[in-house]
Design a protein around this motif. Structure first.
Motif, PDB file in Angstrom:
ATOM      1  N   LEU A   1       0.848  -1.175  -0.125  1.00  0.00           N
ATOM      2  CA  LEU A   1       0.151   0.172  -0.093  1.00  0.00           C
ATOM      3  C   LEU A   1       0.996   1.205  -0.030  1.00  0.00           C
ATOM      4  O   LEU A   1       0.615   2.302  -0.911  1.00  0.00           O
ATOM      5  N   LEU A   2       1.919   1.201   0.868  1.00  0.00           N
ATOM      6  CA  LEU A   2       2.914   2.468   1.194  1.00  0.00           C
ATOM      7  C   LEU A   2       3.410   2.624  -0.391  1.00  0.00           C
ATOM      8  O   LEU A   2       3.633   3.790  -1.047  1.00  0.00           O
TER       9      LEU A   2
ATOM     10  N   PRO B   1      -6.051  -2.119  -3.166  1.00  0.00           N
ATOM     11  CA  PRO B   1      -6.661  -1.077  -2.137  1.00  0.00           C
ATOM     12  C   PRO B   1      -7.787  -0.392  -2.543  1.00  0.00           C
ATOM     13  O   PRO B   1      -8.533   0.020  -1.524  1.00  0.00           O
ATOM     14  N   HIS B   2      -8.250  -0.511  -3.563  1.00  0.00           N
ATOM     15  CA  HIS B   2      -9.685  -0.034  -3.906  1.00  0.00           C
ATOM     16  C   HIS B   2     -10.947  -1.116  -3.437  1.00  0.00           C
ATOM     17  O   HIS B   2     -12.083  -0.486  -3.733  1.00  0.00           O
ATOM     18  N   LEU B   3     -10.702  -2.089  -3.267  1.00  0.00           N
ATOM     19  CA  LEU B   3     -11.683  -3.150  -3.010  1.00  0.00           C
ATOM     20  C   LEU B   3     -11.924  -2.942  -1.607  1.00  0.00           C
ATOM     21  O   LEU B   3     -11.475  -2.491  -0.657  1.00  0.00           O
ATOM     22  N   PRO B   4     -13.441  -3.185  -1.600  1.00  0.00           N
ATOM     23  CA  PRO B   4     -14.180  -3.199  -0.010  1.00  0.00           C
ATOM     24  C   PRO B   4     -13.296  -4.049   0.924  1.00  0.00           C
ATOM     25  O   PRO B   4     -12.831  -5.123   0.585  1.00  0.00           O
TER      26      PRO B   4
ATOM     27  N   THR C   1      -7.248   3.167   8.517  1.00  0.00           N
ATOM     28  CA  THR C   1      -7.806   4.345   8.570  1.00  0.00           C
ATOM     29  C   THR C   1      -7.534   4.794   6.781  1.00  0.00           C
ATOM     30  O   THR C   1      -8.036   6.213   6.478  1.00  0.00           O
ATOM     31  N   TYR C   2      -6.817   4.028   6.170  1.00  0.00           N
ATOM     32  CA  TYR C   2      -6.475   4.521   4.592  1.00  0.00           C
ATOM     33  C   TYR C   2      -7.917   4.355   3.859  1.00  0.00           C
ATOM     34  O   TYR C   2      -8.862   3.811   4.133  1.00  0.00           O
ATOM     35  N   GLU C   3      -8.071   5.652   3.194  1.00  0.00           N
ATOM     36  CA  GLU C   3      -9.048   5.488   2.315  1.00  0.00           C
ATOM     37  C   GLU C   3      -8.484   5.930   0.735  1.00  0.00           C
ATOM     38  O   GLU C   3      -7.881   6.747   0.484  1.00  0.00           O
TER      39      GLU C   3
ATOM     40  N   ALA D   1      -6.821  -7.673  -8.825  1.00  0.00           N
ATOM     41  CA  ALA D   1      -7.656  -6.535  -8.957  1.00  0.00           C
ATOM     42  C   ALA D   1      -6.805  -5.338  -9.116  1.00  0.00           C
ATOM     43  O   ALA D   1      -7.273  -4.283  -9.510  1.00  0.00           O
ATOM     44  N   TRP D   2      -5.683  -5.628  -8.658  1.00  0.00           N
ATOM     45  CA  TRP D   2      -4.307  -4.495  -8.951  1.00  0.00           C
ATOM     46  C   TRP D   2      -4.582  -3.930 -10.469  1.00  0.00           C
ATOM     47  O   TRP D   2      -4.143  -2.762 -10.616  1.00  0.00           O
TER      48      TRP D   2
END
Length: 250
Positions: free
Chosen positions: A93-94, A121-124, A175-177, A206-207
């Protein structure tokens, strides 16, 4: 001034730098053996986040945006060579957000991005928010992930040392959005463990929705921390892909 952000073995022959970002609770020591797996024209730079090793007295950063900005500033003096990012779990993610940050501020980005053991990171998200749990439940959840030395759970002094860093890192993640600002243009390579329930093959693939060039999705035997048991195979796979980006190679 910025050297505390990186552990590396400087090489006069280096033509490309591989920046490696750790998983939650981890430090640069995760990648301490990686340099020996790469030729001398690739310099492995293991990123050290605040709150670990020589940076133990520094408070950990608890938000992804702030942490990414700090990393970008810390590694800036070492972006004078072509470079790539590799990140495992939280580190993935970073690495992704670091590449996007460099694009937003108009700086040269990585030649390629390598992400490992992380759902796109965009997945629920479906799991509970770990950073809000009490100590006993939090540690029980962390133990279920594997990858954390048993001494961290059994020795009170060690537990007190690691708990704030672990909590801060999971706060970063929880807390990442995700905010969509267009796909990355650099080639993307995705890796994972075949038995990893936290980053399934579908979540890894999904990446490809976040990059213009999803080059590969490769699975290795093992679970979420397969990178330890499968290090030689993983670094060999990364080295194969990096060969195309090392200037001067035939």
């Amino acid at each position: 001034m910025n050297a505390q952000w990186l552990y590396r073995r400087p090489s006069p022959a280096a033509r490309l730098r591989l920046f490696c970002l750790p998983y939650a609770g981890g430090g640069s020591s995760i990648y301490s053996r990686w340099q020996g797996d790469f030729p001398e024209d690739i310099e492995v730079c293991a990123v050290e986040l605040p709150g670990r090793r020589a940076r133990l007295r520094e408070p950990p950063i608890r938000r992804a945006a702030a942490l990414v900005e700090a990393i970008a500033e810390g590694v800036a003096p070492f972006l004078d060579l072509p470079f790539v990012f590799f990140g495992h779990s939280m580190g993935a993610l970073l690495a992704f957000e670091l590449a996007r940050h460099l694009r937003r501020v108009g700086r040269q980005g990585p030649c390629a991005l390598f992400v490992s053991a992380a759902a796109a990171p965009h997945l629920p998200r479906s799991r509970k928010l770990l950073w809000r749990l009490g100590d006993a439940e939090f540690l029980s959840e962390i133990r279920g992930y594997g990858g954390t030395p048993e001494e961290v759970f059994s020795e009170p002094d060690l537990r007190a040392l690691f708990l704030p860093v672990l909590r801060a890192d999971f706060e970063v993640f929880d807390t990442y959005e995700f905010e969509d600002d267009g796909p990355l243009a650099c080639p993307l390579h995705v890796y994972g463990g075949r038995d990893d329930e936290r980053a399934t093959p579908g979540q890894l693939r999904a990446w490809g929705e976040l990059a213009s060039h999803l080059e590969s999705v490769e699975l290795f035997p093992g679970g979420h921390f397969y990178l330890h048991e499968q290090r030689p195979a993983l670094t060999a796979a990364v080295a194969r892909e990096l060969a195309a980006f090392v200037p001067g190679r035939r």
